[in-house]
Design a protein around this motif. Sequence first.
Motif, PDB file in Angstrom:
ATOM      1  N   ASP A 194     -15.243  17.019 -17.297  1.00  0.00           N
ATOM      2  CA  ASP A 194     -15.335  18.200 -17.936  1.00  0.00           C
ATOM      3  C   ASP A 194     -14.722  19.448 -17.378  1.00  0.00           C
ATOM      4  O   ASP A 194     -14.664  19.391 -16.299  1.00  0.00           O
ATOM      5  N   PRO A 195     -14.613  20.595 -18.228  1.00  0.00           N
ATOM      6  CA  PRO A 195     -14.081  21.953 -17.740  1.00  0.00           C
ATOM      7  C   PRO A 195     -15.025  22.416 -16.765  1.00  0.00           C
ATOM      8  O   PRO A 195     -16.238  21.928 -16.816  1.00  0.00           O
ATOM      9  N   ALA A 196     -14.457  23.253 -16.030  1.00  0.00           N
ATOM     10  CA  ALA A 196     -15.316  23.893 -14.711  1.00  0.00           C
ATOM     11  C   ALA A 196     -16.289  24.829 -15.277  1.00  0.00           C
ATOM     12  O   ALA A 196     -15.946  25.389 -16.262  1.00  0.00           O
ATOM     13  N   SER A 197     -17.480  25.089 -14.737  1.00  0.00           N
ATOM     14  CA  SER A 197     -18.457  25.876 -15.273  1.00  0.00           C
ATOM     15  C   SER A 197     -18.060  27.333 -14.947  1.00  0.00           C
ATOM     16  O   SER A 197     -17.754  27.752 -13.880  1.00  0.00           O
ATOM     17  N   PRO A 198     -17.992  28.266 -15.964  1.00  0.00           N
ATOM     18  CA  PRO A 198     -17.504  29.731 -15.672  1.00  0.00           C
ATOM     19  C   PRO A 198     -18.591  30.253 -14.852  1.00  0.00           C
ATOM     20  O   PRO A 198     -18.434  31.355 -14.053  1.00  0.00           O
ATOM     21  N   ILE A 199     -19.916  29.671 -14.756  1.00  0.00           N
ATOM     22  CA  ILE A 199     -20.861  30.526 -14.225  1.00  0.00           C
ATOM     23  C   ILE A 199     -20.949  30.094 -12.539  1.00  0.00           C
ATOM     24  O   ILE A 199     -21.103  30.691 -11.719  1.00  0.00           O
ATOM     25  N   SER A 200     -20.660  28.630 -12.393  1.00  0.00           N
ATOM     26  CA  SER A 200     -20.445  28.156 -10.970  1.00  0.00           C
ATOM     27  C   SER A 200     -19.130  27.319 -10.806  1.00  0.00           C
ATOM     28  O   SER A 200     -19.271  26.099 -10.771  1.00  0.00           O
ATOM     29  N   PRO A 201     -18.024  28.124 -10.711  1.00  0.00           N
ATOM     30  CA  PRO A 201     -16.728  27.501 -10.671  1.00  0.00           C
ATOM     31  C   PRO A 201     -16.849  26.592  -9.077  1.00  0.00           C
ATOM     32  O   PRO A 201     -17.180  27.137  -8.294  1.00  0.00           O
ATOM     33  N   PRO A 202     -15.893  25.694  -8.905  1.00  0.00           N
ATOM     34  CA  PRO A 202     -15.739  25.014  -7.980  1.00  0.00           C
ATOM     35  C   PRO A 202     -15.029  25.956  -6.730  1.00  0.00           C
ATOM     36  O   PRO A 202     -14.257  26.756  -7.284  1.00  0.00           O
ATOM     37  N   SER A 203     -14.904  25.450  -5.648  1.00  0.00           N
ATOM     38  CA  SER A 203     -14.014  26.299  -4.759  1.00  0.00           C
ATOM     39  C   SER A 203     -12.504  25.881  -4.826  1.00  0.00           C
ATOM     40  O   SER A 203     -12.149  24.985  -5.352  1.00  0.00           O
ATOM     41  N   GLY A 204     -11.852  26.876  -4.664  1.00  0.00           N
ATOM     42  CA  GLY A 204     -10.317  26.772  -4.492  1.00  0.00           C
ATOM     43  C   GLY A 204      -9.944  26.673  -5.874  1.00  0.00           C
ATOM     44  O   GLY A 204     -10.338  27.830  -6.553  1.00  0.00           O
ATOM     45  N   CYS A 205      -8.891  26.030  -6.436  1.00  0.00           N
ATOM     46  CA  CYS A 205      -8.414  25.675  -7.816  1.00  0.00           C
ATOM     47  C   CYS A 205      -9.547  25.294  -8.497  1.00  0.00           C
ATOM     48  O   CYS A 205     -10.205  24.317  -8.328  1.00  0.00           O
ATOM     49  N   CYS A 206     -10.091  25.867  -9.864  1.00  0.00           N
ATOM     50  CA  CYS A 206     -11.113  25.794 -10.598  1.00  0.00           C
ATOM     51  C   CYS A 206     -10.624  24.523 -11.480  1.00  0.00           C
ATOM     52  O   CYS A 206     -11.512  23.711 -12.004  1.00  0.00           O
ATOM     53  N   PHE A 207      -9.453  24.105 -11.506  1.00  0.00           N
ATOM     54  CA  PHE A 207      -8.905  22.901 -11.973  1.00  0.00           C
ATOM     55  C   PHE A 207      -8.943  21.759 -11.235  1.00  0.00           C
ATOM     56  O   PHE A 207      -8.606  20.310 -11.661  1.00  0.00           O
ATOM     57  N   HIS A 208      -8.899  21.902 -10.083  1.00  0.00           N
ATOM     58  CA  HIS A 208      -8.699  20.692  -9.030  1.00  0.00           C
ATOM     59  C   HIS A 208      -9.631  19.641  -9.391  1.00  0.00           C
ATOM     60  O   HIS A 208      -9.184  18.309  -9.158  1.00  0.00           O
ATOM     61  N   PRO A 209     -10.898  19.437  -9.789  1.00  0.00           N
ATOM     62  CA  PRO A 209     -11.802  18.389  -9.753  1.00  0.00           C
ATOM     63  C   PRO A 209     -11.077  17.530 -11.145  1.00  0.00           C
ATOM     64  O   PRO A 209     -11.413  16.342 -11.220  1.00  0.00           O
ATOM     65  N   ARG A 210     -10.367  18.090 -12.129  1.00  0.00           N
ATOM     66  CA  ARG A 210      -9.841  17.206 -13.171  1.00  0.00           C
ATOM     67  C   ARG A 210      -8.047  17.140 -13.113  1.00  0.00           C
ATOM     68  O   ARG A 210      -7.557  16.499 -13.784  1.00  0.00           O
ATOM     69  N   CYS A 211      -7.647  17.582 -11.828  1.00  0.00           N
ATOM     70  CA  CYS A 211      -5.997  17.370 -11.772  1.00  0.00           C
ATOM     71  C   CYS A 211      -5.857  16.229 -11.307  1.00  0.00           C
ATOM     72  O   CYS A 211      -6.368  15.617 -10.201  1.00  0.00           O
ATOM     73  N   ALA A 212      -4.655  15.432 -11.810  1.00  0.00           N
ATOM     74  CA  ALA A 212      -4.625  14.099 -11.300  1.00  0.00           C
ATOM     75  C   ALA A 212      -3.698  14.345 -10.108  1.00  0.00           C
ATOM     76  O   ALA A 212      -3.513  13.114  -9.356  1.00  0.00           O
ATOM     77  N   VAL A 213      -2.971  15.295  -9.811  1.00  0.00           N
ATOM     78  CA  VAL A 213      -2.313  15.582  -8.581  1.00  0.00           C
ATOM     79  C   VAL A 213      -2.699  16.191  -7.533  1.00  0.00           C
ATOM     80  O   VAL A 213      -2.099  16.563  -6.638  1.00  0.00           O
ATOM     81  N   ALA A 214      -4.119  16.706  -7.689  1.00  0.00           N
ATOM     82  CA  ALA A 214      -4.752  17.545  -6.521  1.00  0.00           C
ATOM     83  C   ALA A 214      -4.674  17.199  -5.046  1.00  0.00           C
ATOM     84  O   ALA A 214      -4.851  15.988  -4.914  1.00  0.00           O
ATOM     85  N   VAL A 215      -4.390  17.866  -4.186  1.00  0.00           N
ATOM     86  CA  VAL A 215      -4.413  17.562  -2.982  1.00  0.00           C
ATOM     87  C   VAL A 215      -5.896  18.273  -2.284  1.00  0.00           C
ATOM     88  O   VAL A 215      -6.460  18.965  -2.814  1.00  0.00           O
ATOM     89  N   ASP A 216      -6.003  17.958  -1.003  1.00  0.00           N
ATOM     90  CA  ASP A 216      -7.187  18.449  -0.226  1.00  0.00           C
ATOM     91  C   ASP A 216      -7.130  19.908  -0.276  1.00  0.00           C
ATOM     92  O   ASP A 216      -7.997  20.603  -0.292  1.00  0.00           O
ATOM     93  N   GLU A 217      -5.998  20.623  -0.129  1.00  0.00           N
ATOM     94  CA  GLU A 217      -5.766  22.032  -0.077  1.00  0.00           C
ATOM     95  C   GLU A 217      -6.298  22.613  -1.408  1.00  0.00           C
ATOM     96  O   GLU A 217      -6.784  23.968  -1.447  1.00  0.00           O
ATOM     97  N   CYS A 218      -6.219  22.140  -2.569  1.00  0.00           N
ATOM     98  CA  CYS A 218      -6.802  22.461  -3.851  1.00  0.00           C
ATOM     99  C   CYS A 218      -8.046  22.854  -4.018  1.00  0.00           C
ATOM    100  O   CYS A 218      -8.375  23.756  -4.564  1.00  0.00           O
TER     101      CYS A 218
END
Length: 68
Positions: A18-42
């Motif tokens: 699901d898309p990130a919550s605009p109220i409580s976005p994840p740390s780092g890149c807000c897209f990293h939970p859904r990204c197929a190529v995300a690395v730890d740094e993201c």
Amino acid sequence: LLKAVPAAGVVRVPLDGDPASPISPPSGCCFHPRCAVAVDECSRQAPAMVTFGGRDAREAACLLVESA
């Protein structure tokens, strides 16, 4: 809505999750939970907008653009 219109020769890849919550976005890149190529740094660092592609320049906010 325009992005939903099929374009000739363009392959669309469906995204998991699901898309990130605009109220409580994840740390780092807000897209990293859904990204197929995300690395730890993201999950630790938010990416800056980067221009790439030379004459047919495009922009992306991704930590992996320079290594692509």
